[in-house]
Enzyme design. Sequence first.
Site, mmCIF file in Angstrom:
data_model
loop_
_atom_site.group_PDB
_atom_site.id
_atom_site.type_symbol
_atom_site.label_atom_id
_atom_site.label_comp_id
_atom_site.label_asym_id
_atom_site.label_seq_id
_atom_site.Cartn_x
_atom_site.Cartn_y
_atom_site.Cartn_z
ATOM 1 C CD1 TRP A 200 -2.792 1.596 0.735
ATOM 2 C CD2 TRP A 200 -1.336 2.353 2.252
ATOM 3 N NE1 TRP A 200 -3.189 2.854 1.106
ATOM 4 C CE2 TRP A 200 -2.310 3.349 2.046
ATOM 5 C CE3 TRP A 200 -0.298 2.601 3.156
ATOM 6 C CZ2 TRP A 200 -2.302 4.564 2.709
ATOM 7 C CZ3 TRP A 200 -0.289 3.822 3.817
ATOM 8 C CH2 TRP A 200 -1.289 4.784 3.594
ATOM 9 C CG ASP A 367 -12.937 10.036 -1.411
ATOM 10 O OD1 ASP A 367 -12.919 9.120 -0.564
ATOM 11 O OD2 ASP A 367 -12.318 9.963 -2.487
ATOM 12 C CG ASP A 368 -15.254 6.928 3.146
ATOM 13 O OD1 ASP A 368 -16.460 6.813 3.376
ATOM 14 O OD2 ASP A 368 -14.380 6.162 3.590
ATOM 15 N NE ARG A 444 -10.123 2.987 5.683
ATOM 16 C CZ ARG A 444 -10.691 3.842 4.867
ATOM 17 N NH1 ARG A 444 -11.548 3.446 3.962
ATOM 18 N NH2 ARG A 444 -10.415 5.121 4.928
ATOM 19 C CE LYS A 477 -10.967 7.391 -4.686
ATOM 20 N NZ LYS A 477 -10.399 8.436 -3.827
ATOM 21 C CD1 TRP A 478 -15.595 -0.566 -7.053
ATOM 22 C CD2 TRP A 478 -17.604 -0.138 -7.941
ATOM 23 N NE1 TRP A 478 -16.367 -1.686 -6.886
ATOM 24 C CE2 TRP A 478 -17.610 -1.458 -7.424
ATOM 25 C CE3 TRP A 478 -18.763 0.346 -8.555
ATOM 26 C CZ2 TRP A 478 -18.726 -2.284 -7.514
ATOM 27 C CZ3 TRP A 478 -19.869 -0.489 -8.642
ATOM 28 C CH2 TRP A 478 -19.843 -1.785 -8.113
ATOM 29 C CG ASP A 479 -11.837 3.077 -2.198
ATOM 30 O OD1 ASP A 479 -10.930 2.281 -2.501
ATOM 31 O OD2 ASP A 479 -11.667 4.023 -1.387
ATOM 32 C CG MET A 480 -12.593 -3.900 -2.950
ATOM 33 S SD MET A 480 -11.213 -4.689 -2.138
ATOM 34 C CE MET A 480 -10.173 -5.089 -3.521
ATOM 35 C CG ASN A 481 -10.499 1.226 0.936
ATOM 36 O OD1 ASN A 481 -9.405 1.472 0.436
ATOM 37 N ND2 ASN A 481 -11.537 1.995 0.769
ATOM 38 C CG ASP A 549 -4.862 5.522 -0.754
ATOM 39 O OD1 ASP A 549 -5.565 6.046 -1.633
ATOM 40 O OD2 ASP A 549 -5.311 4.747 0.102
HETATM 41 C C1 DGJ Z 1 -9.003 4.709 -0.053
HETATM 42 C C2 DGJ Z 1 -8.816 5.538 -1.282
HETATM 43 O O1 DGJ Z 1 -7.693 5.136 -1.985
HETATM 44 C C3 DGJ Z 1 -8.759 7.007 -0.872
HETATM 45 O O2 DGJ Z 1 -8.486 7.801 -1.989
HETATM 46 C C4 DGJ Z 1 -10.048 7.375 -0.235
HETATM 47 O O3 DGJ Z 1 -11.086 7.274 -1.170
HETATM 48 C C5 DGJ Z 1 -10.314 6.481 0.953
HETATM 49 N N1 DGJ Z 1 -10.220 5.095 0.611
HETATM 50 C C6 DGJ Z 1 -11.665 6.754 1.539
HETATM 51 O O4 DGJ Z 1 -11.977 5.888 2.543
#
Ligand code: DGJ
Length: 729
Positions: A200, A367-368, A444, A477-481, A549
């Site tokens: 990351w 964003d979030d 997370r 923006k389709w995120d996945m964390n 990020d």
């Molecule tokens: C991870 C993304 O890479 C960031 O840019 C941001 O959108 C955060 N998640 C938000 O939780």
Amino acid sequence: MAIWYDEQTRTFHLQSGSVSYVMQIVKDGYLAHLYWGRKIRGTAIHDMMPKSFRPSFNPNPFPEDETFSLDTLPQEVPGYGTSDFRSPAYQVRLANGTTVAEFKVTGHRIVAGKPALEGLPAVYAESDDEAQTLEIELEDAAAKLKLIASYTAFRDSDAIARSVRLVNVGHEPVRVLRLLSASVDLPHSRFDAVHLWGTWARERHLARRALMPGVQAIESRRGSSSHQHNPFFAVVSPDATEDHGEVYAMNLVYSGSFLAQAEVDQFASTRLSIGLNPFDFEWLLEGGESLQAPEAVLVYSPEGLGGMSRTFHKLYRTRLCRGAFRDKERPILINNWEATYFDFDSEKLMKIVRAAKELGLELFVLDDGWFGKRNDDKRSLGDWFVNTDKLPEGLDGLAAKVNEQGLGFGLWVEPEMISPDSDLYRAHPDWCLHVPDHRRTLARTQLVLDFSRQDVRDYIVERLTAIFSSAPISYVKWDMNRNMTEIGSALLPPERQRETAHRYMLGLYEVLEKITSSFPNILFESCSGGGGRFDAGMLYYMPQTWTSDDTDAIERLKIQYGTSLVYPVSAMGSHVSAVPNHQVHRITSLTTRGHVAMSGNFGYELDLSKLADEEKAEIARQVEEYKEIRGLVQQGDFYRLLSPFEGNETAWQFVSADKSETYAIYVRTLAVPNGPLGRLRLKGLDPNKTYALRGTDRVYGGDELMYAGLPLPVLEGDFRSLAFYFKEA
Ligand code: DGJ
């Protein structure tokens, strides 16, 4: 482009762009690999077959011919158990518990164009005269299995697309333990391995090392293509540079766990292969069912890594990415994440939007933090309902205000996830990936929704459809964390549990297909904690990806340089953020941050309403400059000039298709006292054209810029950068 079959020599010859790929049917149907490289005419191909001169320890399928051994035969679809001891491309367990299967060619067909892969992302042809596809049918009659190996040759690309489909033509169930997408046996091992690794905030760094005897593999077991290893593996001649030397590369069009490897065998040949990771994988194939492996894109370049990259870039930009935005210039955006994190309300956001308008930006991305009770990252994923405490006017009201300022409105979502502290989890605690009687490991503070389930997918499609229809949204923006743990599904029977990770990916692709085709006017950008899923699979649905990020300009040099090995610049999101940088706390100038970010899909990720006047003026200049060069940056040919992995300087360059324009960025990381006088040699220009350097009255020959180079001024201080924009005079 052409594919033909020579009956006499039983040879398949594919010519794709300027590359040849040749295979031969040998003995009673083995599919042998003969050649992959620069285009050849196809005479005397059959003389290339190696013979085994070491009969003593090699098993011989044909005792009367001791020169033939499967362990020395270069193969296209190698198996294990019948005397090839190298890594196989497939393995099955039959109903009787045994794992021996061997495929022989039983037929083939050559079709115009490129058939789609059902349920999977893949490169495509826009018309039948752009590509030809060879489908070779192989069979193990005893096991009642068929394998269809597909090869596509392109008119305008040196790439070859490969995939396989395994069909159970019997009645008994079969378990697939391994089904790689491509395997190629190269005749020697005088290669370096090149691949992309990281973590990351430090994704896709370049790794290069000499091949050694044995297996050298990279893989992901994380349920996503991952920050750690990208599904790309190349072997290159030891002298290969950006411009010279041979490169054989494979890239998997897939976003889940994968395996890519080179195996140097006892005779110093190299087996290069890529596909679904067989680790923790098993697929039950009932009679009549088939399993389609993802696509692998193979690129041969005699012009070093630069040639390889340009082949990948053009193919992916024009025949992998789809939709209205594929060929369009992408908007300059402002994203509120690093500006506000979760701490915002509409007034704060609108201040940023009004500042963005003044500076000429085109899109605001929320964003979030806009939904449920999401005031930190510990809750509410799954509760996709707007938080009216923060946004009393709702998404539509906010979007309308943003639109009034002349900016488009974009929205962040993370649809594949669920927080234990969410109404969705309280209602459906079995909707996440999990296994009975074991911990559900958090990352997370969130769990992964079980996208292998139709009911989960239907719910998410319904929610997203409602949200995306509720306001004038022009970007998502389709995120996945997080990565997958406890990979099991409450709905699958015990014998199918090890299908969960791949079923998840198929489910995700189904959702992405539905959503992106229902909202053709939304520009989608994928993201996974930055670049944790920067792969060709995601690019099929979403033409751009948030690269990392890590927004520090100096860290981004390596990240963007490494990413550019495979993925086009039009796919890379890159933004200017505040200093000290939030990830590494480094201070760099706005100019350097601008130059690095302008080398991709440009935007800002800071509070524009809190800037000093001179910063605003510089940003306005950057925005104006990017509007001029973005066609060139996003659609031009990309050349790497100086590598951040090799020294203190980084440079890259964008050249228009007609070579009438070029834009180059140069960054020197640390100051050098009394350093050498620098010259930057450009690439890809027309030596006979004359180019004027913008902002000066200087005019250069293309030959001069490429062969003599551009003199660089003396730079003082760390983290300095320069940009050069030339137009044909
Ligand atoms: C991870 C993304 O890479 C960031 O840019 C941001 O959108 C955060 N998640 C938000 O939780």
